[in-house]
Design an enzyme around this catalytic site. Sequence first.
Site, mmCIF file in Angstrom:
data_model
loop_
_atom_site.group_PDB
_atom_site.id
_atom_site.type_symbol
_atom_site.label_atom_id
_atom_site.label_comp_id
_atom_site.label_asym_id
_atom_site.label_seq_id
_atom_site.Cartn_x
_atom_site.Cartn_y
_atom_site.Cartn_z
ATOM 1 N N LYS A 1 0.841 -1.196 0.000
ATOM 2 C CA LYS A 1 0.000 0.000 0.000
ATOM 3 C C LYS A 1 0.872 1.240 0.000
ATOM 4 C CE LYS A 1 -4.091 -1.920 2.128
ATOM 5 N NZ LYS A 1 -4.947 -1.843 3.317
ATOM 6 N N HIS B 1 2.318 6.754 3.051
ATOM 7 C CA HIS B 1 1.855 8.140 2.966
ATOM 8 C C HIS B 1 2.597 9.044 3.949
ATOM 9 C CE1 HIS B 1 -0.485 7.182 6.478
ATOM 10 N NE2 HIS B 1 -1.064 6.199 5.830
ATOM 11 N N HIS C 1 2.993 8.023 7.485
ATOM 12 C CA HIS C 1 4.061 7.062 7.793
ATOM 13 C C HIS C 1 5.404 7.766 7.866
ATOM 14 C CE1 HIS C 1 1.144 4.039 5.948
ATOM 15 N NE2 HIS C 1 1.263 3.711 7.220
HETATM 16 N N1 ARG Z 1 0.109 -0.002 9.832
HETATM 17 C C1 ARG Z 1 -0.726 0.947 10.495
HETATM 18 C C2 ARG Z 1 -1.217 1.993 9.510
HETATM 19 O O1 ARG Z 1 -0.622 2.189 8.492
HETATM 20 C C3 ARG Z 1 -0.024 1.666 11.617
HETATM 21 C C4 ARG Z 1 0.316 0.789 12.780
HETATM 22 C C5 ARG Z 1 0.351 1.543 14.056
HETATM 23 N N2 ARG Z 1 0.668 0.735 15.182
HETATM 24 C C6 ARG Z 1 -0.131 -0.080 15.820
HETATM 25 N N3 ARG Z 1 0.360 -0.767 16.823
HETATM 26 N N4 ARG Z 1 -1.400 -0.177 15.519
HETATM 27 O O2 ARG Z 1 -2.206 2.647 9.757
#
Ligand code: ARG
Length: 576
Positions: free
Chosen positions: A136, A139, A142
């Site tokens: 994905k 963005h 991130h």
């Molecule tokens: N992969 C998730 C996203 O892109 C963020 C993860 C954040 N951390 C967690 N422990 N939920 O939205």
Amino acid sequence: MACYFRRAIAEQVSQILGVTSEKIIDHVHAIPVNRKRSSPDFRLFLKSVLDDPADAAFYQEKIEKLSDRLVADSVVSNFGLTRGLLTVTVNRPLLVKKVMHKIRQDGFRYGFTSELLSGFPKGLTLVEYSSPNIAKKFHVGHLRSTIIGNFIANLKEAAGNKVVRVNYLGDWGLQFGLLGAGFSKFGCEDKLKTNALQHLFEVYVKVNAAAEKDEEMKQSAQEFLRKLESGHPQAISLWTHFRDLSIEEYAKVYKRLGIKFDEYAGESFYREKSQDVLNLLRSKNILKITKEGTGVVDLTENGDLSAFATVMRSDGTSLYITRDVAAAIDRMEKYNFDEMVYVTDKSQQSHFQNLFKILKMLEKDKVDRCQHVNFGRVQGMQTRRGDVIFLEDVLDEARSRMLQNMAKAQTSKTTEYPEDTAEKIGVAALIVQDFKGQLQADYRFNWDEALQSCGDTGVFLQYTHARLQSLLTLWNTSEEEDFNVSCLQEPSAIATLQHLLRYDEVIYKTLKELQPRYLVSYLMGLGHLANVAHHSLHVKGSTQEVAHARLHFFNTIRVVLASGMKLLGITPVDKM
Ligand code: ARG
């Protein structure tokens, strides 16, 4: 070392006021430097150390006592007292000597050895950040999580904690069903090997579009996901292949940013453990099954289900939050951390509130040591290709724009590795632009603004560092530590040393609030002072004694500037 002065001031005041010096010392603050005029070094509001602030007569008496009895000594050279504000100027030669000596002694640890920081608990800190989703978009959220998380990890480490850096990859979920179903049709093994992230994203977009029109494709994606969920060896092996190549490539891009992780433990790792979580919830009677067959946890006090979290799909599989519960419990057991920090944008605030509530219901006491650091949205971060899709694009953009600027500027020295230098400066620009404001605030990103060489930018910090470094290389500072303190009494030297005196207070505040902007604005101030000093305190043409003292002084600034920049995640450049 600032504490040395604070203590001396507190002791004098303590004897006169009859308040313990321990109570006073925390209220003695270094005064921010005013670039226009000289100012005293420390201040103390008497209101903060005397009880009963309403009693005016009591105050008057204390103030009179103070102004009668405060005396200059070997540490303090002057006191001022106006309307309950005590200001203190310390002995100038001593100021120069103490600050320079301490920085020389502590090096990059300067500021962190201060007594002021002794109240912060030390232990193991787990910081979870970046956490992009394979196949994905990477963005801007991130990107922010990556640099903010790295900053927090650096800061905690410098403060004496052991830090574990975790990347909680989004490496599970429907996108892998789609990839598994459509890779044979849309994918290409060679492209996957050369640029996994980009290729998987392209394939994902194509399969996704196909699945919207073609029922068969949709079915086969779901089928592949089911296979994955049940651990079918072929499905798992393809998934592992995608994941491994992606991680390899992420690591390369993170390296360009100077970022490393101790662990890539993504969501997939908690697939089975989240079934244990569901069992635990069941055994504690916390799991409620709805009419539709989904599993929910009631989050209300009175049990009316007006707020709940869905933790299980009707087919028994787990969700994002279930895997987070499993991950938190696993980390508590595996690391027995003293604190854990999650870094994501603020849209996940309620997710983390729910997560913490569920952990509390499961009597996981360590949840009190978990914290969600959230940040606002960024608009306008575009690259030539359009919106940010890959981290690599942002870095390439920063580098190419900076290379262009460097080519235009005549002042730039030709460096051996212009690309590398441009990248480090570009990244500094990005980081400073992002860290300038309150993290929770939304802001609009602007490349031109971020890349200006004057003004409060990362380019300016790099420029200042490179200037100091080349001065020091040119003159080759001798290791001889002794220098004549009377050679550093000019206003620009004193103002800079006063500013350095305040570093521990800035670190304190930054650590307490986990807001990089305090450090950013401090370093900007230091940069400006350094440039003023650079213009007025020449090395060339000075006597050997003066030149020697000045070079030491410039090195002192460089050390603190570089160490602050590194905390922010910037790699200081020596030439540009
Ligand atoms: N992969 C998730 C996203 O892109 C963020 C993860 C954040 N951390 C967690 N422990 N939920 O939205």
